[in-house]
Design a protein around this motif. Structure first.
Motif, PDB file in Angstrom:
ATOM      1  N   THR A 206      20.848  71.428  33.729  1.00 24.84           N
ATOM      2  CA  THR A 206      20.247  69.937  34.543  1.00 24.84           C
ATOM      3  C   THR A 206      19.413  70.750  35.556  1.00 24.84           C
ATOM      4  O   THR A 206      19.978  71.398  36.504  1.00 24.84           O
ATOM      5  CB  THR A 206      21.226  69.104  35.365  1.00 24.84           C
ATOM      6  N   ASP A 207      18.145  71.244  35.736  1.00 24.17           N
ATOM      7  CA  ASP A 207      17.480  70.834  36.820  1.00 24.17           C
ATOM      8  C   ASP A 207      16.874  70.141  38.116  1.00 24.17           C
ATOM      9  O   ASP A 207      16.360  69.557  38.035  1.00 24.17           O
ATOM     10  CB  ASP A 207      16.005  70.994  36.006  1.00 24.17           C
ATOM     11  N   ARG A 208      17.818  70.575  38.781  1.00 22.49           N
ATOM     12  CA  ARG A 208      18.324  69.772  40.412  1.00 22.49           C
ATOM     13  C   ARG A 208      17.103  69.728  40.771  1.00 22.49           C
ATOM     14  O   ARG A 208      16.683  68.446  41.261  1.00 22.49           O
ATOM     15  CB  ARG A 208      19.370  70.565  40.490  1.00 22.49           C
ATOM     16  N   SER A 209      15.700  70.245  39.894  1.00 22.02           N
ATOM     17  CA  SER A 209      13.887  70.161  41.466  1.00 22.02           C
ATOM     18  C   SER A 209      14.083  68.867  40.760  1.00 22.02           C
ATOM     19  O   SER A 209      12.187  68.706  40.878  1.00 22.02           O
ATOM     20  CB  SER A 209      13.580  71.127  40.968  1.00 22.02           C
ATOM     21  N   PHE A 213      17.074  63.959  37.697  1.00 27.53           N
ATOM     22  CA  PHE A 213      18.552  64.497  38.043  1.00 27.53           C
ATOM     23  C   PHE A 213      19.173  65.356  39.289  1.00 27.53           C
ATOM     24  O   PHE A 213      19.823  66.237  39.717  1.00 27.53           O
ATOM     25  CB  PHE A 213      18.005  65.368  36.920  1.00 27.53           C
ATOM     26  N   ALA A 214      18.759  63.727  40.493  1.00 24.72           N
ATOM     27  CA  ALA A 214      19.407  64.225  41.308  1.00 24.72           C
ATOM     28  C   ALA A 214      20.912  64.224  41.429  1.00 24.72           C
ATOM     29  O   ALA A 214      21.746  64.657  42.255  1.00 24.72           O
ATOM     30  CB  ALA A 214      18.689  63.713  43.083  1.00 24.72           C
ATOM     31  N   THR A 215      21.320  63.184  40.614  1.00 19.98           N
ATOM     32  CA  THR A 215      23.290  63.258  41.381  1.00 19.98           C
ATOM     33  C   THR A 215      23.730  62.810  39.175  1.00 19.98           C
ATOM     34  O   THR A 215      24.447  62.994  39.589  1.00 19.98           O
ATOM     35  CB  THR A 215      22.886  61.998  41.447  1.00 19.98           C
ATOM     36  N   GLU A 217      23.585  64.957  35.613  1.00 18.53           N
ATOM     37  CA  GLU A 217      23.076  65.953  34.362  1.00 18.53           C
ATOM     38  C   GLU A 217      22.360  65.165  33.038  1.00 18.53           C
ATOM     39  O   GLU A 217      22.159  64.130  32.865  1.00 18.53           O
ATOM     40  CB  GLU A 217      24.483  66.334  34.104  1.00 18.53           C
ATOM     41  N   ASP A 218      21.277  66.596  32.869  1.00 20.42           N
ATOM     42  CA  ASP A 218      20.197  66.327  31.617  1.00 20.42           C
ATOM     43  C   ASP A 218      21.306  66.515  30.671  1.00 20.42           C
ATOM     44  O   ASP A 218      21.712  65.739  29.787  1.00 20.42           O
ATOM     45  CB  ASP A 218      19.612  67.578  32.369  1.00 20.42           C
TER      46      ASP A 218
END
Ligand code: NAD
Length: 336
Positions: A206-209, A213-215, A217-218
């Motif tokens: 998951t690309d958290r930037s 996808f702040a909370t 998973e991708d």
């Protein structure tokens, strides 16, 4: 008289897929609406001829108890609301159809099953693929041995998630792609294998930037080991498009694509060096109609629905193990 459904939550899936199909049902009809938005109750109430006495807000919801026209509710709300609205329906003495994922945890799923058992009502989960002819044919082929004993299953589901929606808000969704679309990879692997997996291992990226996808998973891919010797490789993605599965044995393979879509399913079978497209006659009932008719059929027959709460709970337990495996970087054994 036909079995009466109250639809709870007038969002996209309810209004575009389910409500229009209720008109085609043999055993079921739409009798009531539940929504937090008065304008939607007005709009859909008028469109579907639902009188004001059969339109409810969430605050009013428990009054469905007093409406004998309502036999069941169909919960089509964000995932974290499934448990509450299922349990309140059971307590009002109504049968329940609930959308997938059944809940946001196995503990909630267990509480839903217990509430329905205690109230003496049936609980069914909206796994429509179990009522779709290509998927039923794939289950039959995979289990019949014509491909030889199943060795490898691949099952891929994903789409590119739009920003700013409850699906990307963990308190409402319970998780990311796995809760929404990856569950189709899991459920298909289980119905194609025809048995329950004993071990799972998973890996997440998951690309958290990415603000989506702040909370949640991708991508979260997982492998399942089945006791009969099959291995399943499953894709769950919120940043790439997939809708396919394959079943491979020593004597051939089958491939479905799109496999679990709303329409336009296609399937190929490879045996004796030849690949042929499977052409099935159009069934009298599409998957939505067959699913909606199944709950009243099960009630009339006194049997458990094919996709009961137990089926939903099995997926929830494996989903929890998938998340645990990705978090801890190890395979997780599964108990029945
Ligand atoms: P949606 O956003 O279109 O609809 C959700 C509805 O819930 C909206 O009417 C919204 O107003 C209402 N709602 C009530 N409280 C809310 C809150 N606090 N936050 C946000 N919305 C709230 O979503 P959808 O696509 O219709 O999905 C609803 C459920 O149906 C989900 O559980 C989803 O997994 C499931 N679903 C299943 C399928 C399938 O093929 N079986 C397809 C799509 C969706």
């Amino acid at each position: 008289r036909k079995f009466g459904y109250a639809i709870v939550g007038l969002g996209s899936y309810a209004t575009r897929q389910i409500m229009p199909r209720l008109k085609e049902c043999e055993h079921a009809r739409l009798v009531a609406l539940v929504s937090g938005t008065p304008a939607k109750l007005e709009q859909y109430g008028a469109e579907y001829d639902i009188p004001a006495t059969h339109r409810y807000s969430y605050a009013d919801y428990d009054r469905i108890r007093d409406n004998p026209d309502i036999d069941a509710v169909y919960v089509i709300l964000p995932n974290s609301m499934h448990a509450e609205y299922t349990i309140r329906a059971a307590q009002a003495g109504k049968h329940v159809m609930c959308e997938k994922p059944m809940a946001v945890s196995a503990a909630e799923a267990e509480a839903m099953i217990a509430a329905c058992q205690q109230a003496g009502v049936k609980l069914m989960i909206g796994y429509r693929s179990h009522f779709e002819v290509h998927n039923l044919h794939a289950m039959e082929l995979a289990r019949s041995g014509v491909l030889g004993a199943t060795r490898i299953i691949t099952s891929e589901h994903g789409f590119n998630a739009q920003p700013n929606q409850w699906r990307l808000d963990k308190p409402l969704s319970g998780g990311g792609s796995l809760m929404d679309i990856g569950i189709y990879s899991l459920n298909a692997a289980r119905y194609l294998a025809g048995e329950e997996p004993v071990e799972v291992s998973a890996m997440e990226f998951t690309d958290r930037s990415d603000p989506r996808f702040a909370t949640v998973e991708d991508r979260i891919n997982f492998q399942l080991r089945f006791p009969g010797g099959a291995l399943a490789s499953c894709v769950s993605s919120y940043t790439s498009n997939h809708n396919t599965y394959r079943v491979h044995g020593p004597d051939g393979w089958l491939r479905a694509e799109p496999a679990t879509s709303y329409t336009d399913h296609q399937m190929w079978v490879h045996r004796d060096g030849k690949t042929e497209q499977v052409r099935l006659p159009t069934p009298a009932k599409n998957q939505f109609v067959a699913q909606l008719d199944h709950l009243p059929e099960a009630i009339m027959a006194g049997t458990e629905p094919r996709t009961s709460g137990t089926e939903g709970l099995r997926d929830m337990r494996i989903i929890e193990a998938i998340y645990q495996s990705a978090r801890e970087g190890r395979a997780i054994p599964l108990t029945a």
